[in-house]
Scaffold this motif. Structure first.
Motif, PDB file in Angstrom:
ATOM      1  N   THR A 123       0.842  -1.202   0.000  1.00  0.00           N
ATOM      2  CA  THR A 123       0.000   0.000   0.000  1.00  0.00           C
ATOM      3  C   THR A 123       0.876   1.250   0.000  1.00  0.00           C
ATOM      4  N   ALA A 124       0.243   2.382  -0.263  1.00  0.00           N
ATOM      5  CA  ALA A 124       0.945   3.664  -0.233  1.00  0.00           C
ATOM      6  C   ALA A 124      -0.001   4.743   0.273  1.00  0.00           C
ATOM      7  N   LEU A 147       4.278   1.906 -15.891  1.00  0.00           N
ATOM      8  CA  LEU A 147       5.592   1.939 -15.267  1.00  0.00           C
ATOM      9  C   LEU A 147       6.684   2.138 -16.322  1.00  0.00           C
ATOM     10  N   CYS A 148       7.068   1.081 -16.961  1.00  0.00           N
ATOM     11  CA  CYS A 148       8.093   1.186 -18.013  1.00  0.00           C
ATOM     12  C   CYS A 148       7.793   0.145 -19.081  1.00  0.00           C
ATOM     13  N   LEU A 279      -5.333   6.477   0.469  1.00  0.00           N
ATOM     14  CA  LEU A 279      -4.653   5.187   0.599  1.00  0.00           C
ATOM     15  C   LEU A 279      -4.707   4.456  -0.745  1.00  0.00           C
ATOM     16  N   LEU A 280      -3.548   4.074  -1.291  1.00  0.00           N
ATOM     17  CA  LEU A 280      -3.465   3.304  -2.536  1.00  0.00           C
ATOM     18  C   LEU A 280      -3.174   1.849  -2.179  1.00  0.00           C
ATOM     19  N   LEU A 295       7.894   6.477  -9.441  1.00  0.00           N
ATOM     20  CA  LEU A 295       6.980   6.377 -10.575  1.00  0.00           C
ATOM     21  C   LEU A 295       5.536   6.630 -10.143  1.00  0.00           C
ATOM     22  N   LEU A 296       5.166   6.094  -8.971  1.00  0.00           N
ATOM     23  CA  LEU A 296       3.799   6.308  -8.470  1.00  0.00           C
ATOM     24  C   LEU A 296       3.559   7.784  -8.145  1.00  0.00           C
ATOM     25  N   GLU A 297       4.536   8.420  -7.527  1.00  0.00           N
ATOM     26  CA  GLU A 297       4.377   9.824  -7.170  1.00  0.00           C
ATOM     27  C   GLU A 297       4.274  10.698  -8.420  1.00  0.00           C
TER      28      GLU A 297
END
Length: 337
Positions: A123-124, A147-148, A279-280, A295-297
């Motif tokens: 989670t993030a 992502l890539c 919350l992710l 990458l998420l940010e």
């Protein structure tokens, strides 16, 4: 004497006898009447005496009731003075500020929110500058993050809800061996501050006595001083301000108040939603933690993805345990306008 005169004389004699009887009976009745009058007077006096006693008793009952009510009121005031009840703790917004902790102080209660939040694996937590951005991310719910190359992951955005106190009640009592010292000089170092306070309050000429220990309360900047004897603290708190020499030739007026020992008797909580923090969930371990977090940010900073400026971001990968710290949300002046 003829025969006709005899009955008359006999009747006259009988009438006299009957009259005497009547007079005697009347005399007896008078005596009885006088006795009844005397008894009536005695009963009347006894009744008056009983009424006087009853009135005195009623007056004593009234006085006793008033005295008992005064005692009850005094006792209630004493109890109220020893009970601190926060019937409605002001609701405060909290936000994740990017800090983490080890949970060592999770049992501390402070009016200022300082909530330790255990994060689940994969989670993030992301805190946006603008609450509207966070609400938009929540409304979209599912987010596809490239992502890539051809690699992409799908995350779910969830509302963060925390338990915060809404009502706290404590029973308190004045500690007989401790004092609370406030209004301390800000420039003095902690060790020097404690030493000077111990020296001052250990002297009998200052109303003090032998000091057992002194402790700095870092959250408030006040100091608690504990004496070995019970009667020292009460004497010192009788005087609100004391001049203490922290530097040679210069004194500073400190405030001395009673130290209260407290025990929480009632503690109620409510759920509070974090307006700017999201919350992710469902984040797989597809690359290194730092790279994936970057990458998420970046993804959630882009307005094209529904995002915006990010204040804080923390990713907790699979297999790790992380505690996030939520504190009071204090927006900037621009944000509050």
């Amino acid at each position: 004497m003829c025969d006709e005169d005899f009955p008359l004389m006999t009747d006259t004699q009988g009438s006299q006898n009957t009259l005497d009887g009547i007079l005697h009976a009347i005399s007896k009745c008078k005596v009885q009447h006088n006795q009844l009058l005397k008894e009536q007077q005695d009963l009347s006096r006894a009744r008056d005496d009983q009424e006087d006693l009853a009135n005195q008793f009623r007056q004593r009952v009234v006085k006793l009731r008033i005295s008992l009510e005064e005692d009850d009121n005094n006792q209630a005031r004493d109890v109220d003075s020893e009970r601190v009840s926060t019937a409605a703790v002001p609701e405060k917004k909290v936000v994740f500020t990017g800090e983490t902790g080890d949970g060592a102080n999770t049992l501390n209660f402070n009016v200022k929110p300082h909530i330790v939040y255990p994060m689940e694996e994969g989670t993030a937590l992301i805190t946006f500058e603008d609450e509207e951005v966070a609400q938009k991310i929540l409304s979209l719910r599912e987010h596809k993050v490239d992502l890539c190359g051809d690699c992409a992951i799908t995350l779910e955005a969830k509302l963060v809800q925390l338990l915060v106190p809404c009502q706290v009640e404590m029973d308190t009592e004045v500690c007989s061996r401790r004092i609370l010292v406030s209004n301390l000089p800000k420039k003095a170092g902690e060790d020097r501050l404690l030493d000077k306070l111990e020296i001052h309050f250990a002297k009998s000429k200052n109303g003090g006595g032998e000091v057992e220990e002194s402790d700095m309360l870092h959250d408030s900047g006040n100091v608690v001083i504990t004496f070995t004897e019970n009667n020292i603290a009460k004497g010192l708190t009788g005087k609100l301000y004391h001049d203490v020499e922290f530097e040679k030739g210069r004194k500073h007026s400190v405030k001395v108040t009673p130290f209260l020992n407290g025990e929480i008797t009632s503690f109620q909580t409510r759920l509070s939603a974090c307006g700017r923090t999201v919350l992710l969930t469902g984040i797989p371990a597809v690359m290194e933690q730092e790279n994936l977090q970057d990458l998420l940010e970046i993804h959630f900073q882009k307005t094209s993805n529904g995002g915006g400026e990010v204040d804080a971001f923390l990713y907790n990968p699979l297999g790790q345990h992380t505690l996030a710290l939520f504190e009071e949300d204090c927006p900037t002046e621009d944000q509050s306008q």
